[in-house]
Scaffold this motif. Sequence first.
Motif, PDB file in Angstrom:
ATOM      1  N   VAL A  11       0.786  -1.155  -0.118  1.00 53.61           N
ATOM      2  CA  VAL A  11      -0.009  -0.121  -0.075  1.00 53.61           C
ATOM      3  C   VAL A  11       0.878   1.244  -0.035  1.00 53.61           C
ATOM      4  O   VAL A  11       1.824   1.471   0.660  1.00 53.61           O
ATOM      5  N   ASP A  12       0.453   2.205  -0.991  1.00 53.62           N
ATOM      6  CA  ASP A  12       1.288   3.462  -0.767  1.00 53.62           C
ATOM      7  C   ASP A  12       0.691   4.326   0.218  1.00 53.62           C
ATOM      8  O   ASP A  12      -0.326   4.869   0.232  1.00 53.62           O
ATOM      9  N   ILE A  13       1.768   4.386   1.234  1.00 53.81           N
ATOM     10  CA  ILE A  13       1.179   5.154   2.613  1.00 53.81           C
ATOM     11  C   ILE A  13       2.183   5.990   3.014  1.00 53.81           C
ATOM     12  O   ILE A  13       3.423   5.764   3.112  1.00 53.81           O
ATOM     13  N   GLY A  14       1.950   7.081   3.668  1.00 54.28           N
ATOM     14  CA  GLY A  14       2.856   8.152   4.174  1.00 54.28           C
ATOM     15  C   GLY A  14       2.332   8.571   5.427  1.00 54.28           C
ATOM     16  O   GLY A  14       1.241   8.427   5.727  1.00 54.28           O
ATOM     17  N   LEU A  15       3.306   8.898   6.256  1.00 52.55           N
ATOM     18  CA  LEU A  15       3.271   9.203   7.788  1.00 52.55           C
ATOM     19  C   LEU A  15       3.885  10.395   8.179  1.00 52.55           C
ATOM     20  O   LEU A  15       5.023  10.543   7.712  1.00 52.55           O
ATOM     21  N   VAL A  16       3.336  11.276   8.840  1.00 49.31           N
ATOM     22  CA  VAL A  16       3.891  12.360   9.454  1.00 49.31           C
ATOM     23  C   VAL A  16       3.430  12.466  10.789  1.00 49.31           C
ATOM     24  O   VAL A  16       2.415  12.542  11.125  1.00 49.31           O
ATOM     25  N   LEU A  17       4.709  12.632  11.628  1.00 52.12           N
ATOM     26  CA  LEU A  17       4.610  12.728  13.189  1.00 52.12           C
ATOM     27  C   LEU A  17       5.114  14.169  13.366  1.00 52.12           C
ATOM     28  O   LEU A  17       6.448  14.347  13.289  1.00 52.12           O
ATOM     29  N   GLU A  18       4.215  15.008  14.128  1.00 53.64           N
ATOM     30  CA  GLU A  18       4.468  16.339  14.425  1.00 53.64           C
ATOM     31  C   GLU A  18       4.411  16.479  15.965  1.00 53.64           C
ATOM     32  O   GLU A  18       3.434  16.242  16.533  1.00 53.64           O
ATOM     33  N   GLY A  19       5.440  17.098  16.538  1.00 52.15           N
ATOM     34  CA  GLY A  19       5.411  17.413  17.932  1.00 52.15           C
ATOM     35  C   GLY A  19       5.747  16.246  18.990  1.00 52.15           C
ATOM     36  O   GLY A  19       6.069  15.130  18.244  1.00 52.15           O
ATOM     37  N   THR A  20       6.284  16.394  19.988  1.00 52.82           N
ATOM     38  CA  THR A  20       6.889  15.515  21.139  1.00 52.82           C
ATOM     39  C   THR A  20       6.056  15.524  22.347  1.00 52.82           C
ATOM     40  O   THR A  20       6.461  14.832  23.346  1.00 52.82           O
ATOM     41  N   GLU A  21       4.877  16.345  22.324  1.00 52.38           N
ATOM     42  CA  GLU A  21       4.264  16.373  23.510  1.00 52.38           C
ATOM     43  C   GLU A  21       3.208  14.881  23.777  1.00 52.38           C
ATOM     44  O   GLU A  21       2.617  14.786  24.686  1.00 52.38           O
ATOM     45  N   THR A  22       3.208  14.060  22.888  1.00 51.97           N
ATOM     46  CA  THR A  22       2.484  12.838  22.964  1.00 51.97           C
ATOM     47  C   THR A  22       3.277  11.899  24.114  1.00 51.97           C
ATOM     48  O   THR A  22       2.433  11.177  24.810  1.00 51.97           O
ATOM     49  N   ALA A  23       4.304  12.128  24.525  1.00 49.97           N
ATOM     50  CA  ALA A  23       4.687  11.562  25.582  1.00 49.97           C
ATOM     51  C   ALA A  23       4.150  11.945  26.944  1.00 49.97           C
ATOM     52  O   ALA A  23       4.100  10.876  27.996  1.00 49.97           O
ATOM     53  N   SER A  24       3.514  12.965  26.987  1.00 50.16           N
ATOM     54  CA  SER A  24       2.551  13.186  28.241  1.00 50.16           C
ATOM     55  C   SER A  24       1.454  12.919  28.284  1.00 50.16           C
ATOM     56  O   SER A  24       0.532  13.119  29.324  1.00 50.16           O
TER      57      SER A  24
END
Length: 420
Positions: free
Chosen positions: A295-308
């Motif tokens: 599958v042609d799929i792209g991923l973008v992760l923005e920010g580091t606040e997910t740890a909290s």
Amino acid sequence: MARRRERTPLRQRINRRTSALVALGAAVVALYAVLVPLQTLLYGTPLPLSFILGAVLCASPLLAISRPRWALILFTASAFTLPLTVVPELAIQSPWPWSVPALLVFVLFVGVVTFLHGTRIGAFALILGAIASLLAPVLRPDMVALPASSASATADLIVTTAVASAMFLIAALIAGRVRVAAELTREKEHSALEEARRALVEERTRIARELHDVVAHSMSVIQVQASTAKYRIPELGTAAITEFDDIAATARTSLTEMRRMLGVLRTEDQSAELAPQQGVDDIPALVDSIRRAGVDIGLVLEGTETASATPAVQIAAFRIVQEALSNAVRHAPGARIAVRVRAEARSIHIQVHNDAPPHRAESHGTGYGLRGMRERAEILGGSLSAGPASDGGWDVDAVLPLEAAPAGTPSSPSPDKESL
């Protein structure tokens, strides 16, 4: 253990009932043993009549347990007849028309009838006994004519009626308390049963949701891999292509059967529960597994606040992305998919978009996937929307707070534009 807990109260009730019956029987036998000789020696009643009338009088409290009407009749008849069989010269030295054993039997009879059969029948027994004793002085004027006999008879009637009335009130109060306690016990048992049923329904809902989230995703990936193998691997032979087509068909059949099973397990009125599983950090691995399927799929992760983010929010974010990808590969095979996870100061914004597919796949969705995603978002105080995009594809847009909202304060639901 559950059966043992259910049997214990029943065994306790049987033991209490047996103990009360034994105590009542012992009291009746003791009163009968005293009444017969006392009635014969102190009142001059013939011995055969003392035996018969005493047996009828004393047996009435026992008979009242199962036959209250017959007990009333027999007790009234014996209480009316017994004072008429006395010898005046002997009876003048003792309480009359009620002897002490007969008075105790009367009090016991009123108490048993009131406790077991209610205040109406208990009051009836009290009135009948009082009337029967009042008739004795009328029918035996020779007893009343003796010196000091009239005052003694009056005092005896007053004492007997007062003690019997007190027993009537006490029995009525005890019976009311016992009934209230029994109703409370029944309510507790009913509440326990309802709690057990609710726990069972919630567990069924949790199982249905996790099956859909995990198994449906894996089966969708298998189906996509098998369906696209002939395009990704040109050197496949006819036999291999046929084999992959069979695998894809089997996967689709399995998905259909699973949806039927979820329809049995899932209920409409249960909210989602959260279990400690994957989180936001596992989304890249999830995307890689989809990419390996062709599958042609792209991923973008923005920010580091997910740890909290709290564990509940982590789980919900992963499940929402997983379900959105499962829907995309199942309903839009061959379309490009873009995943974007943006961590902001107080929330996580999830966007999953798939382009219009080259060929529209035949689908018979039940809507459980979108419903499960919305449940996960709303129970945390977030929101989720899903619907067709302007380019012919499909958008899933979710916002989750970094900290889950308190229980009982879900956000307003946002309806889907279309239910799969």
